[in-house]
Scaffold this active site. Structure first.
Site, PDB file in Angstrom:
ATOM      1  N   ASP A  44     -28.408   2.634  39.277  1.00 24.03           N
ATOM      2  CA  ASP A  44     -29.656   1.751  39.191  1.00 24.03           C
ATOM      3  C   ASP A  44     -29.643   1.053  40.548  1.00 24.03           C
ATOM      4  O   ASP A  44     -30.641   0.308  40.720  1.00 24.03           O
ATOM      5  CB  ASP A  44     -29.650   0.991  37.884  1.00 24.03           C
ATOM      6  N   SER A  45     -28.554   1.065  41.135  1.00 25.50           N
ATOM      7  CA  SER A  45     -28.617   0.702  42.650  1.00 25.50           C
ATOM      8  C   SER A  45     -29.905   1.218  43.582  1.00 25.50           C
ATOM      9  O   SER A  45     -30.326   0.740  44.330  1.00 25.50           O
ATOM     10  CB  SER A  45     -27.510   1.164  43.570  1.00 25.50           C
ATOM     11  N   LYS A 113     -24.132   6.370  32.101  1.00 25.27           N
ATOM     12  CA  LYS A 113     -23.280   5.027  32.484  1.00 25.27           C
ATOM     13  C   LYS A 113     -23.828   4.032  32.090  1.00 25.27           C
ATOM     14  O   LYS A 113     -25.124   3.671  32.139  1.00 25.27           O
ATOM     15  CB  LYS A 113     -23.169   4.921  33.886  1.00 25.27           C
ATOM     16  N   GLU A 115     -23.126  -0.393  31.644  1.00 23.06           N
ATOM     17  CA  GLU A 115     -22.296  -1.797  31.934  1.00 23.06           C
ATOM     18  C   GLU A 115     -21.832  -2.569  30.841  1.00 23.06           C
ATOM     19  O   GLU A 115     -22.494  -2.882  29.973  1.00 23.06           O
ATOM     20  CB  GLU A 115     -23.181  -2.515  33.099  1.00 23.06           C
ATOM     21  N   GLU A 182     -15.523  -1.978  39.320  1.00 22.66           N
ATOM     22  CA  GLU A 182     -16.196  -2.752  40.342  1.00 22.66           C
ATOM     23  C   GLU A 182     -15.929  -3.938  40.653  1.00 22.66           C
ATOM     24  O   GLU A 182     -15.978  -5.012  40.028  1.00 22.66           O
ATOM     25  CB  GLU A 182     -17.881  -2.606  40.291  1.00 22.66           C
TER      26      GLU A 182
END
Ligand code: KIV
Length: 281
Positions: A44-45, A113, A115, A182
């Site tokens: 989603d970057s 993925k 978070e 991260e």
């Protein structure tokens, strides 16, 4: 060879490093795939590097499906992981499962993925139980930037480091096949990597992770809004693009482009007739 959750697992067992990059379009994914990258993340970057948002909060499911399906069409061998965007899985396990299913069916993902650590374990369990592989993501999770008060390195206190180690164990137990670490200290990432059986994929988490991931625009030198310390530029494509653009403009200005070889022809006879007709008109 088509990469899968099993090849990722085997690479960790064999001590072979896993290389992943982000991609958001067909052509880049195809190049990466041809170069033999193990995994591609449609992160989603894309909110930052493709859509110009300041963070990933505004990214939608439709964005992920549009960019994700382009990448899936370009990547034949790499494992394609697609991000569940902000608020597409936090509300309930049912919401998470429905949206994970959409990324598989509508975007051709091999895995999804999300978070978070312990708090999203119910989601990880429900999604994996339905046959969808889940990559977890802990540490500096960008969707929580407003809780962190900015893009700040996580896990620096004893308590925070212990929480990260617990989170990693929890996501493994919930069924995640890998976990992104991260923005955390390298030594904490090393402890996590040695404490769990699933591969750790680091970004700003040091060299001891089982694999690494970078945002492609960062490593290609195509994104300069901000450059975190963990980024290494492997090319200066941005500079090269600017040089090419300047050359192109100069050649257009000078009438050098398009040259003969860039133009389409029509037979001389037809042209002669055409000229006569046009002149008559
Ligand atoms: O969105 C993304 O690109 C990511 C990577 C930075 C791991 O989550």
């Amino acid at each position: 060879m088509k990469q899968s959750v099993l090849t990722f697992k085997k690479m960790k067992e064999d001590g072979k490093k896993i290389s992943m990059l982000t991609a958001y379009d067909y052509s880049t994914a195809k190049l990466m795939d041809e170069a033999g990258i193990h995994g591609i993340l449609v992160g989603d970057s894309l909110g930052n590097v493709m859509l110009g948002y300041e963070d990933t909060i505004p990214v939608t499911m439709q964005d992920m499906i549009t960019f994700g399906s382009a990448v899936s069409r370009g990547a034949k061998n790499a494992l394609v992981v697609i991000d569940l965007p902000f608020m597409s899985y936090q509300i309930s396990t049912a919401q998470a499962l429905e949206n994970a299913g959409r990324l598989m069916k509508e975007a051709g993902a091999d895995a999804v993925k999300l978070e978070g650590g312990a708090s999203v374990c119910p989601q990880i369990k429900v999604i994996t139980d339905a046959g969808i592989p889940v990559m977890a993501h802990i540490g500096l999770t960008p969707q929580s930037v407003n809780v962190f008060g900015g893009f700040k390195i996580q896990g620096k206190s004893r308590e925070a480091a212990l929480k990260l180690i617990e989170d990693a164990k929890n996501v493994e137990e919930a069924g995640a096949f890998a976990v992104v670490l991260e923005g955390i200290p390298s030594s904490v990432a090393e402890i996590i990597t040695n404490s769990i059986n699933i591969p750790t994929i680091g970004i700003g988490a040091g060299a001891e992770c089982d694999g690494q991931i970078l945002v492609n625009q960062d490593m290609f030198g195509m994104f300069s809004d901000f450059t975190p310390k963990f980024v290494k530029r492997y090319a200066e494509i941005g500079k090269e693009m600017k040089r090419a653009i300047a050359d192109y403009m100069e050649e257009v200005e000078d009438g050098v482009f398009p040259a003969e070889c860039n133009q389409y022809k029509i037979s001389d006879d037809i042209m002669l007739e055409l000229r006569k007709e046009v002149e008559i008109i």
